[in-house]
Design a protein around this motif. Sequence first.
Motif, PDB file in Angstrom:
ATOM      1  N   ALA A   1       0.835  -1.207   0.000  1.00  0.00           N
ATOM      2  CA  ALA A   1       0.000   0.000   0.000  1.00  0.00           C
ATOM      3  C   ALA A   1       0.867   1.254   0.000  1.00  0.00           C
ATOM      4  O   ALA A   1       0.570   2.227  -0.707  1.00  0.00           O
ATOM      5  N   ALA A   2       1.961   1.241   0.776  1.00  0.00           N
ATOM      6  CA  ALA A   2       2.861   2.401   0.811  1.00  0.00           C
ATOM      7  C   ALA A   2       3.524   2.607  -0.548  1.00  0.00           C
ATOM      8  O   ALA A   2       3.618   3.740  -1.044  1.00  0.00           O
ATOM      9  N   GLN A   3       3.976   1.538  -1.170  1.00  0.00           N
ATOM     10  CA  GLN A   3       4.601   1.654  -2.482  1.00  0.00           C
ATOM     11  C   GLN A   3       3.593   2.131  -3.532  1.00  0.00           C
ATOM     12  O   GLN A   3       3.934   2.943  -4.403  1.00  0.00           O
ATOM     13  N   MET A   4       2.373   1.641  -3.426  1.00  0.00           N
ATOM     14  CA  MET A   4       1.344   2.088  -4.361  1.00  0.00           C
ATOM     15  C   MET A   4       1.037   3.573  -4.161  1.00  0.00           C
ATOM     16  O   MET A   4       0.810   4.304  -5.130  1.00  0.00           O
ATOM     17  N   ALA A   5       1.043   4.042  -2.918  1.00  0.00           N
ATOM     18  CA  ALA A   5       0.802   5.466  -2.654  1.00  0.00           C
ATOM     19  C   ALA A   5       1.938   6.304  -3.238  1.00  0.00           C
ATOM     20  O   ALA A   5       1.684   7.363  -3.843  1.00  0.00           O
ATOM     21  N   GLN A   6       3.176   5.846  -3.060  1.00  0.00           N
ATOM     22  CA  GLN A   6       4.311   6.570  -3.641  1.00  0.00           C
ATOM     23  C   GLN A   6       4.215   6.601  -5.160  1.00  0.00           C
ATOM     24  O   GLN A   6       4.424   7.643  -5.796  1.00  0.00           O
ATOM     25  N   LEU A   7       3.909   5.472  -5.733  1.00  0.00           N
ATOM     26  CA  LEU A   7       3.796   5.401  -7.183  1.00  0.00           C
ATOM     27  C   LEU A   7       2.648   6.274  -7.682  1.00  0.00           C
ATOM     28  O   LEU A   7       2.789   6.966  -8.696  1.00  0.00           O
ATOM     29  N   SER A   8       1.567   6.273  -6.939  1.00  0.00           N
ATOM     30  CA  SER A   8       0.434   7.106  -7.315  1.00  0.00           C
ATOM     31  C   SER A   8       0.801   8.585  -7.268  1.00  0.00           C
ATOM     32  O   SER A   8       0.429   9.350  -8.164  1.00  0.00           O
ATOM     33  N   SER A   9       1.543   8.994  -6.243  1.00  0.00           N
ATOM     34  CA  SER A   9       1.950  10.404  -6.165  1.00  0.00           C
ATOM     35  C   SER A   9       2.905  10.750  -7.301  1.00  0.00           C
ATOM     36  O   SER A   9       2.825  11.842  -7.875  1.00  0.00           O
ATOM     37  N   LYS A  10       3.784   9.841  -7.664  1.00  0.00           N
ATOM     38  CA  LYS A  10       4.688  10.091  -8.788  1.00  0.00           C
ATOM     39  C   LYS A  10       3.921  10.195 -10.098  1.00  0.00           C
ATOM     40  O   LYS A  10       4.201  11.063 -10.934  1.00  0.00           O
ATOM     41  N   VAL A  11       2.939   9.323 -10.269  1.00  0.00           N
ATOM     42  CA  VAL A  11       2.122   9.361 -11.483  1.00  0.00           C
ATOM     43  C   VAL A  11       1.329  10.664 -11.537  1.00  0.00           C
ATOM     44  O   VAL A  11       1.227  11.304 -12.594  1.00  0.00           O
ATOM     45  N   ASP A  12       0.789  11.083 -10.390  1.00  0.00           N
ATOM     46  CA  ASP A  12       0.051  12.352 -10.350  1.00  0.00           C
ATOM     47  C   ASP A  12       0.952  13.525 -10.699  1.00  0.00           C
ATOM     48  O   ASP A  12       0.543  14.430 -11.443  1.00  0.00           O
ATOM     49  N   ALA A  13       2.164  13.522 -10.162  1.00  0.00           N
ATOM     50  CA  ALA A  13       3.102  14.604 -10.470  1.00  0.00           C
ATOM     51  C   ALA A  13       3.448  14.604 -11.954  1.00  0.00           C
ATOM     52  O   ALA A  13       3.512  15.670 -12.588  1.00  0.00           O
ATOM     53  N   LEU A  14       3.654  13.438 -12.513  1.00  0.00           N
ATOM     54  CA  LEU A  14       3.953  13.347 -13.937  1.00  0.00           C
ATOM     55  C   LEU A  14       2.768  13.822 -14.773  1.00  0.00           C
ATOM     56  O   LEU A  14       2.945  14.550 -15.760  1.00  0.00           O
ATOM     57  N   ASN A  15       1.566  13.440 -14.358  1.00  0.00           N
ATOM     58  CA  ASN A  15       0.368  13.892 -15.074  1.00  0.00           C
ATOM     59  C   ASN A  15       0.229  15.409 -15.006  1.00  0.00           C
ATOM     60  O   ASN A  15      -0.148  16.049 -15.992  1.00  0.00           O
ATOM     61  N   GLU A  16       0.521  15.992 -13.842  1.00  0.00           N
ATOM     62  CA  GLU A  16       0.465  17.452 -13.705  1.00  0.00           C
ATOM     63  C   GLU A  16       1.481  18.114 -14.635  1.00  0.00           C
ATOM     64  O   GLU A  16       1.173  19.121 -15.287  1.00  0.00           O
ATOM     65  N   LEU A  17       2.674  17.553 -14.680  1.00  0.00           N
ATOM     66  CA  LEU A  17       3.705  18.107 -15.549  1.00  0.00           C
ATOM     67  C   LEU A  17       3.297  18.013 -17.019  1.00  0.00           C
ATOM     68  O   LEU A  17       3.462  18.971 -17.785  1.00  0.00           O
ATOM     69  N   LEU A  18       2.752  16.858 -17.390  1.00  0.00           N
ATOM     70  CA  LEU A  18       2.311  16.698 -18.773  1.00  0.00           C
ATOM     71  C   LEU A  18       1.161  17.652 -19.097  1.00  0.00           C
ATOM     72  O   LEU A  18       1.119  18.245 -20.185  1.00  0.00           O
ATOM     73  N   THR A  19       0.245  17.808 -18.166  1.00  0.00           N
ATOM     74  CA  THR A  19      -0.865  18.732 -18.369  1.00  0.00           C
ATOM     75  C   THR A  19      -0.347  20.159 -18.503  1.00  0.00           C
ATOM     76  O   THR A  19      -0.805  20.924 -19.365  1.00  0.00           O
ATOM     77  N   PHE A  20       0.609  20.523 -17.656  1.00  0.00           N
ATOM     78  CA  PHE A  20       1.195  21.867 -17.716  1.00  0.00           C
ATOM     79  C   PHE A  20       1.852  22.106 -19.067  1.00  0.00           C
ATOM     80  O   PHE A  20       1.675  23.144 -19.686  1.00  0.00           O
ATOM     81  N   THR A  21       2.602  21.131 -19.513  1.00  0.00           N
ATOM     82  CA  THR A  21       3.288  21.319 -20.790  1.00  0.00           C
ATOM     83  C   THR A  21       2.315  21.353 -21.949  1.00  0.00           C
ATOM     84  O   THR A  21       2.521  22.095 -22.908  1.00  0.00           O
ATOM     85  N   GLN A  22       1.232  20.565 -21.860  1.00  0.00           N
ATOM     86  CA  GLN A  22       0.237  20.593 -22.939  1.00  0.00           C
ATOM     87  C   GLN A  22      -0.522  21.914 -22.946  1.00  0.00           C
ATOM     88  O   GLN A  22      -0.829  22.452 -24.001  1.00  0.00           O
TER      89      GLN A  22
END
Length: 145
Positions: A89-110
């Motif tokens: 669960a902890a690893q999934m939360a970390q991965l989820s936060s990384k994915v969210d950050a990446l999605n935010e970055l991609l959204t920002f760049t788009q």
Amino acid sequence: MMNSSPLTDTRAQIGSTERPPRRAARKSVVPFICLWLLLIGAGVAGTVWYTGQQREQVSAQLQQQTAAQIAAMQQDYRVRLDKLESDYAAQMAQLSSKVDALNELLTFTQDNASDKTDNSNKLYTQISELKKQLDQLKKELDVLK
């Protein structure tokens, strides 16, 4: 010889006072052998009963030990499984936060994509433009002073 028996006649003929051999001694051997056979049978029966009791006792002890070991293994398994679940669960939360950050970055760049910047290096281009504007503002501030 009025009241004579063959036994007394035999004694008289021999002329001695010896007694004839008894048949009662032979009769006492049969009960003696039966008694010994009965004792041996009782010993065998007692041995079989005692062995059965010991077997049941050892079986019960082994069953208790096995049940205790199984319970300990189940407890250890549950602890390990709970730990794995929490780590997962902890690893999934970390991965989820990384994915969210990446999605935010991609959204920002788009969102900031324009005709001036190429799609492969938009963020770097925007940062360099911001630096240029910041340098220009600094120059203007220096002029105003």
